[in-house]
Design a protein around this motif. Sequence first.
Motif, PDB file in Angstrom:
ATOM      1  N   LEU A 112     -40.902   6.010 -15.371  1.00  0.00           N
ATOM      2  CA  LEU A 112     -42.122   6.452 -14.674  1.00  0.00           C
ATOM      3  C   LEU A 112     -42.306   7.907 -15.073  1.00  0.00           C
ATOM      4  CD1 LEU A 112     -41.248   5.232 -11.043  1.00  0.00           C
ATOM      5  CD2 LEU A 112     -42.616   4.022 -12.742  1.00  0.00           C
ATOM      6  N   PHE A 113     -43.456   8.247 -15.637  1.00  0.00           N
ATOM      7  CA  PHE A 113     -43.669   9.628 -16.064  1.00  0.00           C
ATOM      8  C   PHE A 113     -44.728  10.284 -15.182  1.00  0.00           C
ATOM      9  CE2 PHE A 113     -45.420  13.126 -18.490  1.00  0.00           C
ATOM     10  CZ  PHE A 113     -44.255  13.766 -18.893  1.00  0.00           C
ATOM     11  N   VAL A 114     -44.385  11.448 -14.616  1.00  0.00           N
ATOM     12  CA  VAL A 114     -45.320  12.170 -13.730  1.00  0.00           C
ATOM     13  C   VAL A 114     -45.335  13.651 -14.112  1.00  0.00           C
ATOM     14  CG1 VAL A 114     -44.909  10.587 -11.808  1.00  0.00           C
ATOM     15  CG2 VAL A 114     -43.503  12.628 -11.980  1.00  0.00           C
ATOM     16  N   PRO A 115     -46.370  14.446 -13.807  1.00  0.00           N
ATOM     17  CA  PRO A 115     -47.668  13.970 -13.338  1.00  0.00           C
ATOM     18  C   PRO A 115     -48.716  13.862 -14.448  1.00  0.00           C
ATOM     19  CG  PRO A 115     -47.489  16.328 -12.916  1.00  0.00           C
ATOM     20  CD  PRO A 115     -46.241  15.917 -13.667  1.00  0.00           C
ATOM     21  N   ASP A 116     -48.395  14.311 -15.685  1.00  0.00           N
ATOM     22  CA  ASP A 116     -49.462  14.450 -16.694  1.00  0.00           C
ATOM     23  C   ASP A 116     -49.602  13.211 -17.587  1.00  0.00           C
ATOM     24  OD1 ASP A 116     -51.382  15.371 -18.403  1.00  0.00           O
ATOM     25  OD2 ASP A 116     -50.058  16.695 -19.531  1.00  0.00           O
ATOM     26  N   GLN A 117     -50.697  12.488 -17.415  1.00  0.00           N
ATOM     27  CA  GLN A 117     -50.913  11.277 -18.215  1.00  0.00           C
ATOM     28  C   GLN A 117     -51.022  11.584 -19.712  1.00  0.00           C
ATOM     29  OE1 GLN A 117     -55.105   9.702 -18.040  1.00  0.00           O
ATOM     30  NE2 GLN A 117     -55.234  11.063 -16.296  1.00  0.00           N
ATOM     31  N   HIS A 118     -51.508  12.791 -20.057  1.00  0.00           N
ATOM     32  CA  HIS A 118     -51.722  13.068 -21.485  1.00  0.00           C
ATOM     33  C   HIS A 118     -50.407  13.404 -22.195  1.00  0.00           C
ATOM     34  CE1 HIS A 118     -55.944  12.597 -20.979  1.00  0.00           C
ATOM     35  NE2 HIS A 118     -55.909  13.418 -19.950  1.00  0.00           N
ATOM     36  N   LEU A 119     -49.547  14.190 -21.549  1.00  0.00           N
ATOM     37  CA  LEU A 119     -48.225  14.431 -22.143  1.00  0.00           C
ATOM     38  C   LEU A 119     -47.468  13.099 -22.198  1.00  0.00           C
ATOM     39  CD1 LEU A 119     -46.033  16.315 -23.268  1.00  0.00           C
ATOM     40  CD2 LEU A 119     -45.293  16.752 -20.914  1.00  0.00           C
ATOM     41  N   GLY A 120     -47.612  12.293 -21.147  1.00  0.00           N
ATOM     42  CA  GLY A 120     -46.953  10.984 -21.125  1.00  0.00           C
ATOM     43  C   GLY A 120     -47.431  10.124 -22.282  1.00  0.00           C
ATOM     44  N   SER A 121     -48.729  10.111 -22.513  1.00  0.00           N
ATOM     45  CA  SER A 121     -49.285   9.307 -23.606  1.00  0.00           C
ATOM     46  C   SER A 121     -48.774   9.829 -24.960  1.00  0.00           C
ATOM     47  CB  SER A 121     -50.810   9.355 -23.499  1.00  0.00           C
ATOM     48  OG  SER A 121     -51.417   9.344 -24.738  1.00  0.00           O
ATOM     49  N   TYR A 122     -48.650  11.144 -25.076  1.00  0.00           N
ATOM     50  CA  TYR A 122     -48.135  11.726 -26.324  1.00  0.00           C
ATOM     51  C   TYR A 122     -46.706  11.246 -26.593  1.00  0.00           C
ATOM     52  CZ  TYR A 122     -46.602  15.190 -29.729  1.00  0.00           C
ATOM     53  OH  TYR A 122     -46.099  15.796 -30.853  1.00  0.00           O
ATOM     54  N   ILE A 123     -45.879  11.209 -25.532  1.00  0.00           N
ATOM     55  CA  ILE A 123     -44.491  10.736 -25.695  1.00  0.00           C
ATOM     56  C   ILE A 123     -44.508   9.276 -26.168  1.00  0.00           C
ATOM     57  CG2 ILE A 123     -42.301  10.264 -24.493  1.00  0.00           C
ATOM     58  CD1 ILE A 123     -43.149  12.445 -22.426  1.00  0.00           C
ATOM     59  N   MET A 124     -45.359   8.463 -25.541  1.00  0.00           N
ATOM     60  CA  MET A 124     -45.422   7.036 -25.906  1.00  0.00           C
ATOM     61  C   MET A 124     -45.850   6.874 -27.367  1.00  0.00           C
ATOM     62  SD  MET A 124     -46.610   4.888 -22.584  1.00  0.00           S
ATOM     63  CE  MET A 124     -48.335   5.132 -22.720  1.00  0.00           C
ATOM     64  N   GLU A 125     -46.831   7.678 -27.783  1.00  0.00           N
ATOM     65  CA  GLU A 125     -47.303   7.583 -29.177  1.00  0.00           C
ATOM     66  C   GLU A 125     -46.173   7.946 -30.145  1.00  0.00           C
ATOM     67  OE1 GLU A 125     -50.522  10.458 -29.205  1.00  0.00           O
ATOM     68  OE2 GLU A 125     -51.230   9.512 -27.361  1.00  0.00           O
ATOM     69  N   GLN A 126     -45.404   8.973 -29.793  1.00  0.00           N
ATOM     70  CA  GLN A 126     -44.344   9.445 -30.695  1.00  0.00           C
ATOM     71  C   GLN A 126     -43.187   8.458 -30.783  1.00  0.00           C
ATOM     72  OE1 GLN A 126     -44.695  12.400 -32.634  1.00  0.00           O
ATOM     73  NE2 GLN A 126     -46.703  11.946 -31.798  1.00  0.00           N
ATOM     74  N   LEU A 127     -42.876   7.824 -29.643  1.00  0.00           N
ATOM     75  CA  LEU A 127     -41.681   6.971 -29.608  1.00  0.00           C
ATOM     76  C   LEU A 127     -41.993   5.485 -29.710  1.00  0.00           C
ATOM     77  CD1 LEU A 127     -39.574   8.681 -26.782  1.00  0.00           C
ATOM     78  CD2 LEU A 127     -39.387   8.971 -29.247  1.00  0.00           C
ATOM     79  N   GLY A 128     -43.249   5.110 -29.529  1.00  0.00           N
ATOM     80  CA  GLY A 128     -43.594   3.694 -29.490  1.00  0.00           C
ATOM     81  C   GLY A 128     -42.923   3.027 -28.296  1.00  0.00           C
TER      82      GLY A 128
END
Length: 301
Positions: A143-159
Amino acid sequence: MDIKEQIKRLKKEKNAVILAHTYQPGDIQDAADYVGDSYGLSVQASNTDADVIVFCGVRFMAETAHILSPSKKVILPAEDAGCPMADMINGDDIVKLKEKYPDYLVMCYVNSTSEIKAHSDVCCTSSNAVKIAQKLPPEKGILFVPDQHLGSYIMEQLGREMVLWDGFCPTHVRIQPEMIKQARELYPDASILIHPEAPRACRELCDQVLSTGQMVQHVKTSETMEFVIATELGLIHTLQRERPDKTYHPLFSGLLCPNMKKGSLEQIVSALEGTGGEVITLPQEIRQKAKYSLTCMLELS
Ligand code: SF4
């Protein structure tokens, strides 16, 4: 007496250290002992023998300094300077989220309140977020909080999929893809640097996605001489101090965080004199639990 001299005298008298985030106004950055990102500043202050820390930034930053240096007096000069993104999730929200996903690990961005840090398993900064997420057990959900955009960046980088809280930085979400395209046309030789708190559609159009600390390092060492800066404009002052020989263009003139601009030199004087600002205190339980998530971050980074 000149206000800068007054600050110097009071600082010596109180054995104080002044920290300024890179988004602070230029005159405050110039009066500070250390200028940098929020976590790095808190670490630097904890390594000094100062009795007093004056943190020119927003509330969560001063709280982090207090968590790392509980025996020092930490003062937030602009007591009404908060972070709207950090306030987009509260204690009840995170308890409900954890109930919904009981087996997930909670990873929080350092731009969060101490209460949220206390509910988290691990913290991260925008510099180490990808590295920290990569080290969490692959069989566990995050669960990643609170920033959806940093969270999305992590997901993009790691798949790697994560459940994202829908918080955002009101300053960085003002960045639009059209602004990047326009900057590219206006400054064809410049490298465009953007912060991961900006939306994906904008990040994808830029040359580098970097935290503020990484931007400073990149500008100092890169051979490129011209940059477009797509983060809060205070950073340009920091960059000009570090590398005055290079050229910086703000992505647009409205890229300002109103909370970061609340401070003044007069408030620093009041904080040092003990007549203004807020001395940060936290319940011991919150402080200890929040420190745990910061310690886990250090162990993984
Ligand atoms: S720039 Fe965004 S994340 Fe940083 S303090 Fe301002 S609102 Fe919060």
